[in-house]
Enzyme design. Structure first.
Site, short mmCIF file in Angstrom:
data_model
loop_
_atom_site.label_atom_id
_atom_site.label_comp_id
_atom_site.label_asym_id
_atom_site.label_seq_id
_atom_site.Cartn_x
_atom_site.Cartn_y
_atom_site.Cartn_z
N LYS A 23 -0.24 0.31 17.26
CA LYS A 23 -1.02 -0.10 16.10
C LYS A 23 -2.48 -0.06 16.51
O LYS A 23 -2.85 -0.62 17.55
CB LYS A 23 -0.64 -1.52 15.67
CG LYS A 23 -1.41 -2.00 14.45
CD LYS A 23 -1.14 -3.45 14.12
CE LYS A 23 0.24 -3.62 13.56
NZ LYS A 23 0.49 -5.01 13.12
N CYS A 41 -6.72 -1.25 1.81
CA CYS A 41 -5.63 -0.40 2.27
C CYS A 41 -6.14 0.94 2.80
O CYS A 41 -6.99 1.57 2.18
CB CYS A 41 -4.66 -0.15 1.11
SG CYS A 41 -3.32 0.97 1.51
N CYS A 43 -3.50 2.98 4.23
CA CYS A 43 -2.26 3.75 4.38
C CYS A 43 -1.82 4.40 3.06
O CYS A 43 -0.90 5.19 3.05
CB CYS A 43 -1.14 2.86 4.91
SG CYS A 43 -0.42 1.74 3.69
N CYS A 52 -4.92 -4.17 0.49
CA CYS A 52 -3.73 -4.15 1.34
C CYS A 52 -2.75 -5.22 0.88
O CYS A 52 -3.13 -6.35 0.59
CB CYS A 52 -4.16 -4.43 2.79
SG CYS A 52 -2.80 -4.70 3.93
N HIS A 56 1.79 -1.38 4.90
CA HIS A 56 1.58 -0.52 6.07
C HIS A 56 2.59 -0.81 7.18
O HIS A 56 2.91 0.07 7.97
CB HIS A 56 0.14 -0.67 6.60
CG HIS A 56 -0.22 -2.06 7.00
ND1 HIS A 56 -0.77 -2.98 6.14
CD2 HIS A 56 -0.06 -2.69 8.19
CE1 HIS A 56 -0.96 -4.11 6.78
NE2 HIS A 56 -0.53 -3.97 8.03
FE1 FES Z 1 -2.03 -0.09 3.23
FE2 FES Z 1 -1.92 -2.46 4.37
S1 FES Z 1 -3.13 -0.79 4.92
S2 FES Z 1 -0.81 -1.76 2.67
#
Ligand code: FES
Length: 77
Positions: A23, A41, A43, A52, A56
């Site tokens: 990570k 977020c 991802c 977020c 992720h």
């Molecule tokens: Fe995408 Fe946490 S970085 S949900």
């Protein structure tokens, strides 16, 4: 009528950055951040995008990716 395939292939979004790390974590001194801190977020899997929601973690487990949120101080001074 043909049915459109809705299956999404598990796929990472980070092909090369610090892949040797489980990570990627960049530490900050939270007490030095003004409140509130917002998690954005990175991802593209969040159900509350652009914020977020923790998705992720599941994405990283499914793909071997190592992405996580961007933490940002509020613009409010
Ligand atoms: Fe995408 Fe946490 S970085 S949900």
């Amino acid at each position: 009528a043909g049915r459109r395939a809705t299956r999404v292939r598990a796929q990472g979004i980070n092909p090369e950055i610090r892949k040797e790390e489980g990570k990627v974590v960049d530490n900050v001194v939270v007490s030095e951040l003004s409140k509130p801190v917002t998690a954005y977020c990175r991802c593209w899997r969040s159900g509350t995008f652009p914020l977020c929601d923790g998705s992720h973690v599941k994405h990283n487990k499914a793909t071997g990716d190592n992405v996580g949120p961007l933490l940002s101080r509020s613009n409010v001074t």
